[in-house]
Write an enzyme that holds these catalytic residues in place. Structure first.
Site, mmCIF file in Angstrom:
data_model
loop_
_atom_site.group_PDB
_atom_site.id
_atom_site.type_symbol
_atom_site.label_atom_id
_atom_site.label_comp_id
_atom_site.label_asym_id
_atom_site.label_seq_id
_atom_site.Cartn_x
_atom_site.Cartn_y
_atom_site.Cartn_z
ATOM 1 N N LEU A 76 0.839 -1.201 0.000
ATOM 2 C CA LEU A 76 0.000 0.000 0.000
ATOM 3 C C LEU A 76 0.872 1.249 0.000
ATOM 4 O O LEU A 76 0.393 2.345 -0.137
ATOM 5 C CB LEU A 76 -0.922 -0.019 1.212
ATOM 6 C CG LEU A 76 -1.769 -1.295 1.311
ATOM 7 C CD1 LEU A 76 -2.532 -1.344 2.623
ATOM 8 C CD2 LEU A 76 -2.736 -1.380 0.139
ATOM 9 N N ARG A 77 2.167 1.043 0.201
ATOM 10 C CA ARG A 77 3.174 2.106 0.135
ATOM 11 C C ARG A 77 3.075 3.122 1.263
ATOM 12 O O ARG A 77 3.715 4.161 1.207
ATOM 13 C CB ARG A 77 3.133 2.834 -1.215
ATOM 14 C CG ARG A 77 3.448 1.943 -2.404
ATOM 15 C CD ARG A 77 4.767 1.256 -2.301
ATOM 16 N NE ARG A 77 5.200 0.695 -3.596
ATOM 17 C CZ ARG A 77 6.207 -0.160 -3.722
ATOM 18 N NH1 ARG A 77 6.860 -0.586 -2.652
ATOM 19 N NH2 ARG A 77 6.556 -0.607 -4.908
ATOM 20 N N ASP B 282 1.091 -9.734 -5.643
ATOM 21 C CA ASP B 282 2.407 -9.121 -5.403
ATOM 22 C C ASP B 282 2.389 -7.663 -5.863
ATOM 23 O O ASP B 282 3.336 -7.163 -6.479
ATOM 24 C CB ASP B 282 3.533 -9.899 -6.087
ATOM 25 C CG ASP B 282 4.890 -9.632 -5.424
ATOM 26 O OD1 ASP B 282 4.890 -9.167 -4.272
ATOM 27 O OD2 ASP B 282 5.926 -9.865 -6.059
#
Lengths: 427, 319
Positions: free
Chosen positions: A64-65, A306
């Site tokens: 999700l950064r 991924d």
């Protein structure tokens, strides 16, 4: 809110259902299947004629950064991508900045993700502080904060003594450990499978033994420590054979594969396509074929997206310098369906790999439509398709080797805790 | 997937690699180069084919020799040549590769001659130019990472044709550090495309890439066996830094087993030619007695190199 999903074809692999059935949802839970529950009166009826009704999808790896890489993606952008892809639960790897190695960070992430329209988030905590492979994290505290497993994302633990201790410590509490099999030395400087394509293009290679040697180490340590181990993103036929053999020898090991490795091989690098720069590398066609069979037979337990959104600047550079990774949340269902069609598999068996089987690895109560279960539901048109393009992708990451392709399956509705969170009524 | 260096009429738009280049185009380059060798003999060494065109030498990796030969080639075709040694300018100021390209495109460039340490960088540039509707700018790969050095491959073919005429009867050996060599890859692609029946590579396993035989070559680890009856010996340069890692124990041992000495050369055909892309490491990959001996065609390679680069530039952007 009471919802009646009518005339759909219900597939619930966990309960062995693959038949036309109506679905009834009330108070955020599955209230009934088939016959109308007593006293049920719907606030909303969804006509699911021609559509498949299945459990909300579970993705074992979605970055999700947040925190740290908000320029690449935010929870808002990636959660919109998740529900648009029918994904209602996801595990996020610890490679944020800072990494998920402190309970406070995990609590913050869980807090930020607590939104009615956001998929359920299951953080994978860092196994070592800063993912540096030197000191153990407070795994028990991290678990209390919400971590479901511990791992290292793409950063291997170099020191095998630290690795053994980390596995022993995790085994103490029966926490599952998720690791990628990747030898830090053999793959050093490598950016592609050490084979024909890397040789032709002059790209530094990562040999197959980088995976098998690391895997052998992990299997020995898993046996000795008794830890529950999950091998993430396997890339080669040899690794799969080793896992099958280890399991036969009594080691508790599961594994997954990414949608990219299920469909692509080294030749998809083409003329240095940076979208095909992935970790682990895309391997030979025979490896990909072995992974496809392994997933069908169940020796590979699950398939994941991924998901790794990367900004354009990090991809608009020569192949070796490009940041590895591909966006994938919205492609999990279509690429699983594509695999199933190509392998001539019953839809239910394919969907199991992204619902109940994935839930089993996460150790969560999800991925089924049992009466009483949380009403996370994906309703899709199996005959529809989507064109993968920068415009259609909701993720902030537009980086995928599948750009420009038409892929099967079109999510029409996604329900989360019984609420409609995504709706795409037009076919 | 269309070969990105050909336009939709199948003509050469960019020269990025020899891999996948049709034989007719390779032959056309060699044929075009032939008359250019005479230009150097004239009192006025100039042709007007690139008059008014701007050629930018974009060298992201330092090189004196290759840059100079491109510069001479462009000037002999009357082009304006601008040399940019970028490893020491903009990228250290944080400008991206494509920003640099955009800026130079805005200066009305007609051709970029690109050298870069990363394999594929010239592809990235040519794709970007095509996407930015700058198709009129041609890209020549002057060496990218380990991938390709197509003009070197072509000048080597010119040299072989000059001395041996017919490619279809030859046995050619490429010796040394194939793993890191963009030159070797371009040579192999050119030789196999031109119909050389036997291309051999000779080197220790640490210096040969994985699955190299899939490029269409026979692999030898014993140099004496590999040189038996060959018509052409193509030596590769061994970078000094290869001694630092665990690829080789010492330059002495390398020379003993893989250096080209008069004694080993005796295994080749009596009329064999010896080539080297330069710069040579005497006493590492080649003995001075061979480098300066009667079989060596190393200096003619350099001379032909200018004509071949002129031919490529003229075919891409000639008036």
């Amino acid at each position: 809110m009471k919802i009646h999903v009518k005339n759909g074809h219900l597939i619930d692999p966990a309960n062995g259902i693959d038949a036309p059935r109506d679905l009834f949802i009330a108070a955020g839970r599955i209230a009934g299947i088939g016959a109308v529950p007593e006293g049920f009166s719907a606030n909303r009826i969804i006509d699911a004629s021609g559509l498949v009704v299945c459990p909300g999808l579970i993705d074992l790896s979605a970055r999700l950064r947040e925190p740290g890489f908000e320029y690449r993606a935010t929870l808002e952008s990636e959660m919109a991508a998740a529900v648009a892809g029918g994904v209602t639960s996801l595990a996020c790897p610890p490679d944020t900045d800072p990494p998920l190695d402190e309970p406070g960070l995990v609590e913050m992430l869980k807090h930020r993700a607590r939104h009615p329209n956001f998929a359920h988030v299951y953080p994978v905590g860092a196994l070592t502080l800063g993912l540096a492979g030197e000191r153990l994290t407070e795994m028990a505290e991290l678990h209390e904060a919400g971590c479901v497993a511990f791992g290292q994302a793409n950063t291997p633990v170099v020191d095998t003594q630290v690795l053994m201790r980390a596995l022993q410590y995790a085994a103490t509490f029966d926490f599952p450990v998720w690791l990628q099999a990747q030898d830090p030395y053999l793959g050093k400087g490598g950016v592609a499978h050490d084979g024909e394509v890397a040789t032709r293009l002059g790209l530094p290679g990562i040999p197959v033994s980088a995976e098998t040697i690391a895997l052998a180490t992990l299997m020995h340590l898993a046996r000795d420590t008794g830890v529950r181990i999950h091998i993430t993103r396997i890339s080669g036929a040899a690794a799969l054979e080793m896992i099958v053999a280890a399991r036969a020898g009594g080691i508790k090991v599961s594994c997954d594969v990414s949608i990219n490795h299920l469909h692509l091989s080294e030749t998809d690098i083409g003329y240095f396509n940076p979208h095909a720069h992935l970790v682990p590398p895309l391997r030979a066609a025979r490896d990909r074929d072995a992974l496809r069979r392994g997933l069908a037979e169940g020796s590979i337990n699950a398939v994941c997206s991924d998901h790794a959104p990367v900004d354009d600047d990090a991809k608009q550079v020569p192949f070796a310098e490009a940041e590895p990774g591909a966006t994938g949340l919205e492609l999990l269902l279509p690429l699983t369906l594509k695999w199933a069609v190509e392998m001539k598999l019953p839809l239910g068996r394919a969907l199991a790999r992204i619902t109940c089987d994935a839930a089993g690895i996460l150790g969560i109560e999800a991925g089924t439509l049992s009466v009483g279960a949380t009403a996370d539901v994906c309703i899709f048109d199996p005959r529809g398709s989507i064109k993968v393009s920068r415009e259609t992708l909701k993720s902030q990451g537009k980086n995928t080797p599948f750009l420009g392709l038409e892929v099967p399956g079109r999510v029409r509705y996604t329900l989360l805790d019984g609420h409609m969170v995504f709706e795409n009524g037009r076919p | 997937m269309r070969n990105p260096q050909l336009n939709k009429n199948g003509e050469l738009q960019h020269l990025l690699t020899i891999d996948g280049l049709p034989r007719e185009i390779i032959t056309a380059v060699l044929d075009t180069a032939a008359p250019f060798t005479e230009v150097a003999e004239r009192e006025v060494k100039k042709l007007p084919l690139l008059r008014g065109k701007s050629v930018f030498n974009l060298f992201f990796e330092s090189s004196t020799r290759t840059r100079t030969t491109f510069e001479i080639a462009a000037k002999r075709l009357s082009a304006d040549v601008i040399n940019l040694n970028i490893s020491t300018s903009s990228t250290s100021k944080g400008e991206t590769l494509l920003d640099t390209v955009d800026n130079l495109s805005a200066m009305q460039a007609d051709m970029f001659v690109v050298r870069h340490a990363s394999s594929g960088a010239p592809f990235l540039i040519s794709q970007h130019l095509d996407a930015m509707r700058q198709e009129h700018i041609h890209v020549i790969n002057a060496g990218d990472g380990r991938h390709a050095h197509p003009t070197q491959g072509l000048l080597d073919m010119y040299t072989i044709r000059h001395y041996k005429k017919d490619f279809t009867k030859l046995t050619v050996a490429i010796v040394g550090d194939v793993l890191h060599s963009r030159v070797a890859r371009s040579q192999i692609n050119a030789l196999t495309t031109l119909g050389v029946p036997e291309v051999r590579v000779i080197g220790p396993k640490t210096l040969l890439p994985a699955d190299v035989e899939k490029l269409g070559v026979r692999v030898f680890h014993d140099m004496r066996a590999g040189l038996k009856d060959v018509d052409v010996v193509m030596m590769l340069r061994l970078q000094n830094e290869r001694m630092q890692g665990a690829l080789l124990p010492s330059s002495e041992e390398f020379f003993k087993y893989y250096g080209l000495t008069p004694d080993k050369l005796e295994r080749a055909r009596p009329d064999a030619i010896v080539m080297h892309p330069g710069p040579m490491n005497r006493g590492v990959e080649i003995d001075s007695a061979v480098a300066d001996g009667p079989h060596a065609v190393i200096l003619p390679q350099v001379t032909f190199g200018i004509a071949v680069r002129m031919a490529v530039m003229a075919m891409l952007a000639g008036n």
